[in-house]
Structure formats: C-alpha cells, structure tokens
Design an enzyme around this catalytic site. Structure first.
Site, PDB file in Angstrom:
ATOM      1  CG  ASP A   1      -1.893   1.152   1.218  1.00 10.78           C
ATOM      2  OD1 ASP A   1      -2.994   0.971   0.688  1.00 10.78           O
ATOM      3  OD2 ASP A   1      -1.554   2.244   1.729  1.00 10.78           O
TER       4      ASP A   1
ATOM      5  CG  ASN B   1      -5.420  11.029  -5.641  1.00  9.72           C
ATOM      6  OD1 ASN B   1      -4.776  11.127  -6.675  1.00  9.72           O
ATOM      7  ND2 ASN B   1      -5.914   9.876  -5.211  1.00  9.72           N
TER       8      ASN B   1
ATOM      9  CG  HIS C   1      -8.271  12.499  -8.649  1.00 11.51           C
ATOM     10  ND1 HIS C   1      -8.310  11.434  -7.778  1.00 11.51           N
ATOM     11  CD2 HIS C   1      -9.088  13.446  -8.120  1.00 11.51           C
ATOM     12  CE1 HIS C   1      -9.130  11.690  -6.777  1.00 11.51           C
ATOM     13  NE2 HIS C   1      -9.621  12.924  -6.957  1.00 11.51           N
TER      14      HIS C   1
ATOM     15  CG  ASP D   1      -4.933   8.562 -12.692  1.00 11.31           C
ATOM     16  OD1 ASP D   1      -5.312   7.975 -11.663  1.00 11.31           O
ATOM     17  OD2 ASP D   1      -5.720   9.101 -13.502  1.00 11.31           O
TER      18      ASP D   1
ATOM     19  CG  ASP E   1       9.357 -15.191 -13.358  1.00 10.27           C
ATOM     20  OD1 ASP E   1       9.542 -14.824 -12.182  1.00 10.27           O
ATOM     21  OD2 ASP E   1       9.806 -16.256 -13.819  1.00 10.27           O
TER      22      ASP E   1
ATOM     23  CD  GLU F   1      -4.614   3.961  -1.451  1.00  6.40           C
ATOM     24  OE1 GLU F   1      -4.806   4.354  -0.287  1.00  6.40           O
ATOM     25  OE2 GLU F   1      -5.498   3.987  -2.326  1.00  6.40           O
TER      26      GLU F   1
ATOM     27  NE  ARG G   1      11.949  -0.833   3.746  1.00  8.02           N
ATOM     28  CZ  ARG G   1      12.750   0.222   3.877  1.00  8.02           C
ATOM     29  NH1 ARG G   1      12.267   1.456   3.946  1.00  8.02           N
ATOM     30  NH2 ARG G   1      14.066   0.034   3.906  1.00  8.02           N
TER      31      ARG G   1
END
Length: 352
Positions: free
Chosen positions: A224, A232, A237, A241, A257, A266, A293
């Site tokens: 997340d 946003n 927005h 995106d 893969d 998100e 991360r």
C-alpha cells in the site's frame, strides 16, 4: 482498446473495403468497354468517381452516409448490369455479396460509435432486386446480346469474384471479431491504468492453484502506498494516476516473472514462491519486498517535469500455511499490512 483505437481500426477496414470496390469497378469499366456494353461502361465511370470520392467521405467519418451511398450504388449498378448483359452473365450474384457488405459495414459503424444500420432492410431490398432482375431478363431479355462464350466467361469470372469477395470479407470480420473479443477479455482481467492483472484475475488464479494443492512455499504480499490520498488532494488525480503507473512499473521490474496485481486503489498484491528464484538468485520474499520498499523510499517521482514527490510503501506479507483457505491467507497479509500502517509505515511486516 479505447474508442480512438476502435475508430482507427474500423476506419482502416472500411478504407480497405472501399479500395476493393474501387478496384472491382475500375476492372468492370475496362471489361464492359472491351465487350461493347456502352451503357455499363458509362455507368462504371460514375462508379469509379464515386469510390474515389468515398475516401474523402470516410476521412470525415461519415460512415452512415458511406454505407447508404455504397449500397445504393451497388444496387443500381448490378440491376443495370443484369438487364444489360442478361441473367447468364452472373452479375445478379453481387446482390448476394451485397448482404456481406452491409453487415460488415454495420459492424464497424457501431464500432465507431455511430448508429446501427438496419441490415435486414438492406437484405430485403437486395433480394427484391435480385428477383426483379430475374423476371425482367426472363420476360424481356437483355439489352445486349453477347453470345454463349462471353456469357459463360462472364459467369465464371463473376462467380470467382463473388466467392472470393465473400471469403475475404467474412474472413476479415471473423479475425477482427476474435481480436475484439480477446481485447474485451483482457479488459475484464487487467487494470486499465497500470496494465497489471486485476483483483478478479488474481483471485481466480489463486483459486486454481489452491484447487491443485500447489501452494507449498508460496507467499503473498499486499503493498500500500503511504498517504496516497494526500497526493490526490494536493496535486490532483492526474498526478495520482502518474504515481500509480510509475509504481506499477517499478514493482513489475523488481518482481520479474512473479504475479503482480493492482488489488484496488493504491494497493498492489504480489504472489511468489521461494522455489522460483529471480535472476539475481534471491529466493526469499523478504529480500524482494525490502528491495521494493527501499527503492521507492529513495526514488524521486517527478510529475509534469516540475513536481517532485517522495513516497514510501508499507507491505504485509504471509507465507501460505497448510489448511488455510485463500481468503484466510490473504487476510493474514492484510492484517500485517494494517499492523505496519499502525506502527510507523514504510516497512515490510512478515510476522504478527
């Protein structure tokens, strides 16, 4: 495929059909002039001019006008051809081929966002003219007497042309219909913004793997983007995106893969197995997820060449445990994600 791409594909197909019709009428102009059927040679001059002008009509996206005008031209042309040369020349076969033209053009008219053409009405008109030309030639004969050899030659050529026409255009429509069906299937299983598989696809895939009892050494991670709502709210927005697309590319690049999914909003989900190391030889989910991360944390997300955004992500991960259902497995990863959010964010949480 978006509407613009639909329009481009449909328009190219109609242009191809117009080229085909222009070629046919140019050939007929030469043919009728050569055998001395002056009326039809004269008619084909106007037909060639019409199909040349039709390129301009198509360039203006006047699809309905093009379909009606093309249908009218073919009906008039073929009716005059039959009563001029007689039934035995086979020009009446084009009335049958015209049905294929109408439904082919109607298909692309709808694809280009224009109104439906009533194909059944066109087909009835075509059939009525077919029968009318039959009656006229049987009761009154033809305007030109061409002889048996020329009539047989014409019948063979027209038969080959019509069979070729129907084969080519139905083949084209079948391939294009299959293409659009495949594209619709992709839209149902892939996220439009990021190009990743979507939640529906991933859940079905996990259920299939679960049914095959092939979950050993598998792990699932839910990622997340921290404080995404603030992006946003602050930048809009479109910027949001951009962040989602860029994030998806980064995740896919690092995961190789392994299955990567946009779970919703998100959130992203990654599914992997320790039995399938990546190109760098890393076999534990911890190394891969920590790489994501850390890469996100040091990366500058530059939007519109002037807005630099720094982000972090929180990741909850769970190895599959024997006896778990798919929902239970996902819920463990989700609970660990929530734990990471509550304890500072910007971390990978692998244990409760």
């Amino acid at each position: 495929m978006n509407l613009r791409q639909n329009n481009q594909t449909a328009q190219r197909s109609l242009i191809l059909m117009n080229i085909f019709l222009l070629t046919i009428h140019a050939s007929l102009l030469v043919f009728f002039a050569a055998i001395g059927v002056g009326l039809m040679a004269f008619v084909n001059v106007f037909s060639v001019l019409f199909y040349t002008l039709s390129f301009f009509i198509l360039s203006k996206n006047k699809i309905t006008v093009y379909i009606f005008a093309t249908f009218l031209e073919i009906m008039i042309h073929m009716f005059l051809a039959v009563i001029s040369t007689g039934w035995n020349m086979g020009f009446q076969l084009y009335f049958i081929a015209c049905v294929a033209i109408v439904y082919y053009a109607d298909y692309f008219s709808v694809r280009m966002g224009q109104r439906h053409i009533k194909g059944i009405g066109f087909s009835i008109v075509s059939g009525a003219l077919y029968l009318t030309s039959l009656l006229v030639t049987r009761l009154m004969g033809s305007l030109y007497n061409l002889g048996e050899v020329l009539e047989l030659t014409g019948l063979v050529l027209n038969s080959v042309a019509v069979f070729g026409f129907v084969t080519v255009f139905f083949g084209m429509q079948t391939r294009l219909a299959a293409f659009y069906e495949e594209e619709l299937g992709r839209q149902a299983t892939h996220d439009k913004l990021t190009g990743m598989v979507n939640r529906h696809f991933l859940v079905e895939q996990l259920e299939e793997i679960y049914a095959k009892h092939d979950m050993a050494s598998s792990w699932i991670a839910i990622l997340d983007i921290d404080n995404f709502k603030g992006i946003n709210d602050k930048y809009g927005h479109l910027c949001g995106d951009f962040v989602l697309r860029t994030m998806s590319e980064l995740i896919k690049q690092i995961c190789g893969d392994r299955t990567v999914c946009r779970w919703g909003g998100e959130e992203f989900v990654i599914v992997g197995s320790d039995s399938a190391p990546d190109e760098n030889g890393r076999q534990t989910e911890g190394a891969i997820l920590e790489d994501i991360r850390r890469t996100v944390a040091i990366k500058d997300f530059v939007y519109d060449e002037k807005t630099t955004i720094n982000l972090t992500v929180t990741i909850g991960v769970a190895r599959y445990q024997e006896g778990q259902s798919v929902d239970e497995w996902v819920n463990v990863a989700d609970a660990r994600l929530y734990k990471g959010k509550q304890t500072g964010k910007n971390k990978v949480v692998e244990t409760d």
